[in-house]
Design an enzyme around this catalytic site. Structure first.
Site, mmCIF file in Angstrom:
data_model
loop_
_atom_site.group_PDB
_atom_site.id
_atom_site.type_symbol
_atom_site.label_atom_id
_atom_site.label_comp_id
_atom_site.label_asym_id
_atom_site.label_seq_id
_atom_site.Cartn_x
_atom_site.Cartn_y
_atom_site.Cartn_z
ATOM 1 N N ARG A 26 23.203 -23.842 -23.453
ATOM 2 C CA ARG A 26 22.326 -23.481 -22.331
ATOM 3 C C ARG A 26 23.049 -22.684 -21.234
ATOM 4 O O ARG A 26 22.674 -22.729 -20.065
ATOM 5 C CB ARG A 26 21.660 -24.724 -21.724
ATOM 6 N N HIS A 35 11.310 4.986 -19.147
ATOM 7 C CA HIS A 35 11.579 4.058 -20.245
ATOM 8 C C HIS A 35 10.335 3.656 -21.030
ATOM 9 O O HIS A 35 10.458 3.261 -22.188
ATOM 10 C CB HIS A 35 12.270 2.795 -19.714
#
Lengths: 359, 359
Positions: B121, B248
């Protein structure tokens, strides 16, 4: 119906505890599900009981509704299953505004949370936990993840849900063994944070085992309060959240060494006995308290020992735990019942002794 | 040596811009690498030039040092490669306190960042970008990820590095085409945020193409300032960070439709021309500005058009972008040179027209 507010650095959300699904729709609307794309993920056990229910509740509020049934069990808690969830999300053209709903136990919740955390760098997810273990533990706090090469939850991330909706009546379809497994974490909550709660659990063991709905609702509520309080203080486990790992250092090692064939709650029970004995060795609890803990654990048909393992094997396995930092073992020890501390100064000999106690 | 401080909600860190590796060791010590487990990840191109250097610098400060060479190229930016990094991390018994170091271009940085974000994590990682594109763009801001089933970066997470160390001399070993690709993002920075900077780029195109070290250092510094300023304001792309996606939306669609056979910077260049033309259609820039933009792009050997694609094919592909929320297209348009806005109200006809302009 009971409500708990969880406030973490990254997200605030509610835990709703109810004995039915009646207020689920309104709660979903309140968190923003309306007119969004929603996909319900559940497993092939839980789908038989509750999938239709949840789909009906969602059907007239979403812009696009879908579901996916994944195979049940810890053995499928892996990146392969995650890939099939990603594929479904792409197929449904889900995006950062969409919602995944995890309907099921901890395995489903952890995986759906991880898929949600990592799809397009994070979208929304909702927990509808249907096992006792997931209702009091894994659905709260945003720990998500999967197992990898035998290491439990070693791949994962912190990602908070938008809502946790607990319907306690789902426990009626839960196998007895799974209820016991949930009790492992519940006993832990009492031991590390609340002596009164531990006494309540001891006193009510018969009613709990009979799944008495009032006692269950109290139990789930009190456990959720303890867990969410700790998580709110320390989302990313830099400090106090580590106390929730009481019994888990040795528990996880046992779980791995048995190839996940024992239930998580069973391994935690064994790990708690070992950690309690270590606390006793260090004069932090007395013999009566130790016996009390073991008796309480046994009253829910949870194991207090295992065999067929060598102490050194378990000891070496401890260092593969996520709690181990820079090869230093952090172990949670009780200081009486209801308080605990994080220690990293325990000698190997003592730990081995505590491991031998459960063999 | 130049220094930029990046302050995001989840982490603060420095970008160091230098013409050598001399201050790398001290910077690593400053962020806490000393006596920790460190694994350097690099690709089979970059390893030939800089791996020995970096390993030497690290060798007397870590508690355990390892490295892994991954295959280069966008085609390997997938979960399969991530798995091999996870395996290495397990093998080296890395934990939450350990450090991964990404030595290489954007592909390496994005993957190492994602592995670091999801191992236990989240552990620590450091960027040592060695391409122009990664130095001015991908190494800053914590976007990590991999491609999946043809969708670029669709799996990933936000995870900030502990340090970005840019050694501009690494550009001397970079193929010319890769320098051009980096210029796509650099021109974008000028267009969306700083007219003076755009003028600087136009004026200095010859020196930039000759890799003049003083001009390069200025260029990288100014681009890093623009990018880190935007990222500091909006880490998770809820608002202004989306302006960095200028060019983009269409660029990513082209990139996917060409199966990632064109360089990212080339696709961005084409996408910027299309978005600039759309801005022109809406009277937000004039014809001279449009021509200026195209001329500047061409001066770095970047393409301003493509062929072999149908407008509708590109249009449909736009909806698979991460920026698309709930099927609403967000498009970044210029308002003059040096400012821009996020729009979601552009009719399909106009977008198709802007797509036709680049065909």
């Amino acid at each position: 119906m009971k409500l708990i507010k969880v406030n973490t650095t990254s997200n605030d959300y509610n835990i709703v505890i109810s004995s039915n699904f009646e207020s689920l729709q309104q709660n979903l609307i309140d968190v923003g599900v309306e007119n969004k794309k929603v996909c319900v993920i559940t497993d092939d056990n839980v789908s038989k009981y509750y999938l239709d229910n949840v789909i009906n509740i969602l059907s007239d509020i979403t812009s696009k509704l879908s579901y996916k049934v994944i195979p049940h069990g810890e053995i499928n808690k892996n990146l392969g299953t995650i890939n099939t969830i990603y594929q479904k999300m792409i197929e449904e053209k889900m995006d950062r505004d969409s919602y995944l709903i995890a309907l099921g136990g901890g395995v489903t919740g952890d995986m759906v949370g991880f898929a949600s955390a990592t799809f397009m760098r994070g979208n929304n997810f909702i927990q509808i936990p249907t096992t006792l273990l997931s209702q009091v533990d894994s659905s709260i706090g945003g720990k998500t993840g999967v197992d990898f090469e035998g290491y439990k939850n070693i791949i994962g991330s912190f990602h908070q849900p938008e809502l946790v909706y607990i319907n306690t009546s789902t426990l009626s379809t839960l196998p007895k063994k799974e209820v016991s497994a949930g009790m492992g974490e519940i006993i832990k909550h009492g031991l590390i944070a609340d002596k009164d709660y531990f006494d309540f659990i001891k006193t009510n063991s018969t009613l709990i085992n009979q799944l008495d709905s009032d006692v269950l609702e109290d139990l789930i509520y009190r456990s959720c309060v303890i867990k969410s309080d700790i998580v709110s203080q320390d989302e990313k486990e830099k400090g106090i959240r580590a106390t929730l790992n009481f019994g888990h250092t040795i528990g996880h090692a046992v779980e791995r060494l048995f190839d996940f064939k024992l239930l998580h709650g069973e391994c935690v029970a064994i790990g708690m006995v070992s950690a309690a004995y270590l606390s006793f060795l260090l004069n932090q609890i007395d013999n009566k308290q130790l016996e009390d803990i073991k008796k309480c654990i046994r009253s829910f048909d949870l194991p207090t020992e295992i065999n067929t393992l060598e102490p050194e094997t378990i000891y070496n396995e401890l260092f593969h735990d996520k709690k181990t930092k820079n090869d230093i073992l952090n172990i949670i020890l009780l200081k009486g019942i209801g308080t605990c501390e994080i220690r990293n100064d325990i000698e190997k000999e003592r730990i081995i002794e505590a491991i031998k106690y459960i063999l």
